[in-house]
Write a protein that holds these residues in place. Structure first.
Motif, PDB file in Angstrom:
ATOM      1  N   ILE A   1     -13.808  11.176  10.671  1.00  0.00           N
ATOM      2  CA  ILE A   1     -12.491  11.830  10.642  1.00  0.00           C
ATOM      3  C   ILE A   1     -12.534  13.113  11.463  1.00  0.00           C
ATOM      4  O   ILE A   1     -13.428  13.939  11.292  1.00  0.00           O
TER       5      ILE A   1
ATOM      6  N   PRO B   1      -6.461  -1.229   7.563  1.00  0.00           N
ATOM      7  CA  PRO B   1      -7.094  -1.104   6.249  1.00  0.00           C
ATOM      8  C   PRO B   1      -7.679  -2.471   5.892  1.00  0.00           C
ATOM      9  O   PRO B   1      -7.603  -3.414   6.683  1.00  0.00           O
ATOM     10  N   SER B   2      -8.259  -2.599   4.709  1.00  0.00           N
ATOM     11  CA  SER B   2      -8.765  -3.898   4.282  1.00  0.00           C
ATOM     12  C   SER B   2      -7.593  -4.877   4.083  1.00  0.00           C
ATOM     13  O   SER B   2      -6.499  -4.471   3.704  1.00  0.00           O
TER      14      SER B   2
ATOM     15  N   ILE C   1      -7.530   3.646   9.083  1.00  0.00           N
ATOM     16  CA  ILE C   1      -8.593   3.867  10.058  1.00  0.00           C
ATOM     17  C   ILE C   1      -8.198   3.220  11.384  1.00  0.00           C
ATOM     18  O   ILE C   1      -7.705   2.091  11.406  1.00  0.00           O
TER      19      ILE C   1
ATOM     20  N   ASN D   1      -1.386   6.827   2.029  1.00  0.00           N
ATOM     21  CA  ASN D   1      -2.805   6.494   2.191  1.00  0.00           C
ATOM     22  C   ASN D   1      -3.056   6.140   3.665  1.00  0.00           C
ATOM     23  O   ASN D   1      -2.623   5.094   4.121  1.00  0.00           O
ATOM     24  N   PRO D   2      -3.741   7.018   4.416  1.00  0.00           N
ATOM     25  CA  PRO D   2      -3.847   6.818   5.868  1.00  0.00           C
ATOM     26  C   PRO D   2      -4.762   5.656   6.236  1.00  0.00           C
ATOM     27  O   PRO D   2      -5.510   5.150   5.401  1.00  0.00           O
TER      28      PRO D   2
ATOM     29  N   SER E   1      -9.152  14.658  -1.048  1.00  0.00           N
ATOM     30  CA  SER E   1      -9.389  14.946   0.369  1.00  0.00           C
ATOM     31  C   SER E   1      -9.218  13.679   1.192  1.00  0.00           C
ATOM     32  O   SER E   1      -8.960  13.707   2.382  1.00  0.00           O
ATOM     33  N   SER E   2      -9.391  12.532   0.575  1.00  0.00           N
ATOM     34  CA  SER E   2      -9.080  11.258   1.213  1.00  0.00           C
ATOM     35  C   SER E   2      -8.129  10.544   0.265  1.00  0.00           C
ATOM     36  O   SER E   2      -8.514  10.238  -0.854  1.00  0.00           O
ATOM     37  N   PRO E   3      -6.904  10.336   0.679  1.00  0.00           N
ATOM     38  CA  PRO E   3      -5.887   9.886  -0.278  1.00  0.00           C
ATOM     39  C   PRO E   3      -6.255   8.603  -1.013  1.00  0.00           C
ATOM     40  O   PRO E   3      -5.807   8.393  -2.128  1.00  0.00           O
ATOM     41  N   GLY E   4      -7.083   7.735  -0.395  1.00  0.00           N
ATOM     42  CA  GLY E   4      -7.483   6.500  -1.064  1.00  0.00           C
ATOM     43  C   GLY E   4      -8.187   6.741  -2.385  1.00  0.00           C
ATOM     44  O   GLY E   4      -8.251   5.860  -3.241  1.00  0.00           O
TER      45      GLY E   4
ATOM     46  N   LEU F   1      -1.195  13.587   7.560  1.00  0.00           N
ATOM     47  CA  LEU F   1      -2.311  14.543   7.659  1.00  0.00           C
ATOM     48  C   LEU F   1      -2.453  14.977   9.128  1.00  0.00           C
ATOM     49  O   LEU F   1      -1.916  14.334  10.030  1.00  0.00           O
TER      50      LEU F   1
ATOM     51  N   ARG G   1     -16.447   8.594   1.439  1.00  0.00           N
ATOM     52  CA  ARG G   1     -16.621   7.249   0.884  1.00  0.00           C
ATOM     53  C   ARG G   1     -17.973   6.721   1.344  1.00  0.00           C
ATOM     54  O   ARG G   1     -18.242   6.703   2.540  1.00  0.00           O
TER      55      ARG G   1
ATOM     56  N   ALA H   1      -8.831   9.014  11.248  1.00  0.00           N
ATOM     57  CA  ALA H   1     -10.116   8.369  10.951  1.00  0.00           C
ATOM     58  C   ALA H   1     -10.361   7.294  12.013  1.00  0.00           C
ATOM     59  O   ALA H   1      -9.472   6.490  12.293  1.00  0.00           O
TER      60      ALA H   1
ATOM     61  N   THR I   1      -5.275  14.863  10.634  1.00  0.00           N
ATOM     62  CA  THR I   1      -6.538  14.246  11.038  1.00  0.00           C
ATOM     63  C   THR I   1      -6.350  12.745  11.282  1.00  0.00           C
ATOM     64  O   THR I   1      -5.356  12.167  10.849  1.00  0.00           O
TER      65      THR I   1
ATOM     66  N   ARG J   1       0.835  -1.202   0.000  1.00  0.00           N
ATOM     67  CA  ARG J   1       0.000   0.000   0.000  1.00  0.00           C
ATOM     68  C   ARG J   1       0.869   1.251   0.000  1.00  0.00           C
ATOM     69  O   ARG J   1       1.856   1.320   0.732  1.00  0.00           O
TER      70      ARG J   1
HETATM   71  P1  AMP Z   1      -9.092   1.030   3.597  1.00  0.00           P
HETATM   72  O1  AMP Z   1      -7.656   1.212   3.494  1.00  0.00           O
HETATM   73  O2  AMP Z   1      -9.636   0.185   2.454  1.00  0.00           O
HETATM   74  O3  AMP Z   1      -9.570   0.544   4.917  1.00  0.00           O
HETATM   75  O4  AMP Z   1      -9.691   2.474   3.470  1.00  0.00           O
HETATM   76  C1  AMP Z   1      -9.421   3.503   4.405  1.00  0.00           C
HETATM   77  C2  AMP Z   1      -9.946   4.763   3.806  1.00  0.00           C
HETATM   78  O5  AMP Z   1     -10.032   5.800   4.766  1.00  0.00           O
HETATM   79  C3  AMP Z   1      -9.040   5.246   2.699  1.00  0.00           C
HETATM   80  O6  AMP Z   1      -9.823   5.696   1.617  1.00  0.00           O
HETATM   81  C4  AMP Z   1      -8.290   6.395   3.362  1.00  0.00           C
HETATM   82  O7  AMP Z   1      -7.809   7.314   2.434  1.00  0.00           O
HETATM   83  C5  AMP Z   1      -9.368   6.955   4.279  1.00  0.00           C
HETATM   84  N1  AMP Z   1      -8.796   7.712   5.408  1.00  0.00           N
HETATM   85  C6  AMP Z   1      -8.209   7.223   6.494  1.00  0.00           C
HETATM   86  N2  AMP Z   1      -7.759   8.214   7.294  1.00  0.00           N
HETATM   87  C7  AMP Z   1      -8.081   9.373   6.690  1.00  0.00           C
HETATM   88  C8  AMP Z   1      -7.890  10.753   7.012  1.00  0.00           C
HETATM   89  N3  AMP Z   1      -7.272  11.152   8.122  1.00  0.00           N
HETATM   90  N4  AMP Z   1      -8.354  11.682   6.143  1.00  0.00           N
HETATM   91  C9  AMP Z   1      -8.980  11.311   5.018  1.00  0.00           C
HETATM   92  N5  AMP Z   1      -9.196  10.022   4.660  1.00  0.00           N
HETATM   93  C10 AMP Z   1      -8.752   9.062   5.470  1.00  0.00           C
END
Ligand code: AMP
Ligand code: MG
Length: 336
Positions: free
Chosen positions: A95, A136-137, A60, A57-58, A222-225, A110, A189, A114, A112, A53
């Motif tokens: 977030i 993440p997943s 949760i 990409n942050p 705004s959400s790197p994913g 960031l 999302r 999540a 912030t 990854r």
């Molecule tokens: P996943 O990696 O599939 O669990 O997805 C996590 C999602 O949450 C991704 O799209 C990340 O970019 C988003 N996400 C996590 N932390 C933040 C944050 N601080 N600001 C914006 N998006 C976030």
């Protein structure tokens, strides 16, 4: 490394692995998560390595009691309290501005963080026995998220310390992500908690344009994913817009042995080529639950192309649309 396959009465073993800085894939109600101690930056860094990854990409952070959020954030506004009371535990990620204890690996730089409180009992027990978990997943980056332990093993066997087998995930798509770090709040999302439900609780919520559209060149995510093509099987997924009738005649002309259709239960008998059933037409929950395993099935059966009829975007349909259009890399054919 050998990946241990644990069942739900062996969660204390999984907790020891987490406390020692290891990686454990855990079932949640959305999809399987790949968990590490959220406050241990070195452990969290291993998640990025195991998944391939991008580090920007942050992740949760998962908690198992509302009180666990307070040390993680700088402020906990009224709207966050209302959302947490209504939707936690459940498939909603909030977030907020982060506190200083969040490692840079979790926030990806960031300001912030999540946070989510999952409802799955195995995830809750693992968190209670260890710590808040960054997760993440539990799939290789870019591929469809795992909704069954078999999917996790297909992607992660040999790359992580353990997997907890919790059966199939009940929601099937990743959590809804809303940011309260901007005003008005923005939906980043879509997921099992719908935009309509969020607006009922906190009023105005803006739908981020990246939910429906590709990012324009140079536009900041705004959400790197959101930047990456995502959720894709090896097969080429193509979304078709048009009436049901036009869709069926379009796909029925493409029976070449390498092409399949993602279709509704009601349409199975109208097809003259292989299909993968996506659930009943009006049951968005069922469509969400089966989506990722259908995309994986396309690869298992060796199809090169999968056509899907563009779903409606109300309720949980918005989450299905958002994942499918990314799986398709925004390749859409408009009929008529
Ligand atoms: P996943 O990696 O599939 O669990 O997805 C996590 C999602 O949450 C991704 O799209 C990340 O970019 C988003 N996400 C996590 N932390 C933040 C944050 N601080 N600001 C914006 N998006 C976030
Ligand atoms: Mg993911």
């Amino acid at each position: 490394m050998e990946t241990l396959l644990l069942d739900t009465n062996e969660i204390s073993r999984a907790a020891e692995i987490i406390k020692n800085g290891g990686l454990v894939a855990m079932p949640t109600e959305t999809v399987y998560g790949l968990a590490a101690d959220a406050l241990n930056g070195r452990a969290v860094a291993k998640i990025f390595e195991a998944k391939g990854r991008p580090m920007d990409n942050p992740l949760i952070v998962h908690i198992a009691d509302i009180s666990q959020i307070y040390p993680l954030v700088r402020e906990f506004p009224e709207k966050a309290r209302l959302l947490a009371e209504k939707f936690w535990p459940g498939p909603l990620t909030i977030i907020l501005p982060k506190s200083d204890i969040i490692p840079v690996e979790v926030s990806a730089g960031l300001d912030t963080v999540a946070v989510r409180f999952p409802s799955h009992p195995a995830a809750q027990e693992l968190i209670r026995l260890s710590s808040p978990l960054a997760a993440p997943s539990a799939n290789l980056s870019g591929s469809p998220s795992p909704t069954d332990v078999r999917h996790v093993m297909d992607d992660m066997n040999g790359r992580i310390d353990a997997v907890i087998d919790g059966g199939e995930c009940s929601v099937g798509v990743e959590s809804t992500v809303i940011t309260l770090a901007s005003d008005p709040p923005r939906l980043l999302r879509p997921g099992g908690v719908t935009l309509e439900q969020l607006r009922e609780v906190i009023g105005e919520v803006v739908l981020d344009s990246a939910v429906m559209n590709p990012l324009a060149d140079g536009q900041k995510a705004s959400s790197p994913g959101m930047k990456y093509k995502h959720y894709s099987p090896k097969a080429n997924v193509v979304l078709i817009k048009g009436t049901e009738e036009d869709f069926l005649s379009f796909v029925n002309m493409r029976n070449d042995g390498k092409t399949a259709v993602l279709c509704y239960e009601e349409d199975k008998d109208k097809l003259s080529l292989p299909y993968i059933c996506a659930g009943r037409e009006n049951d968005y929950d069922e469509q969400a639950r089966s989506l990722f395993s259908s995309l994986r099935e396309a690869d298992e059966r060796g199809f090169e192309t999968v056509y899907a009829h563009c779903p409606d975007t109300e309720g949980v349909g918005l989450a299905v649309y958002n994942r499918l259009i990314r799986a398709a890399g925004f390749e859409v054919i408009e009929l008529g």
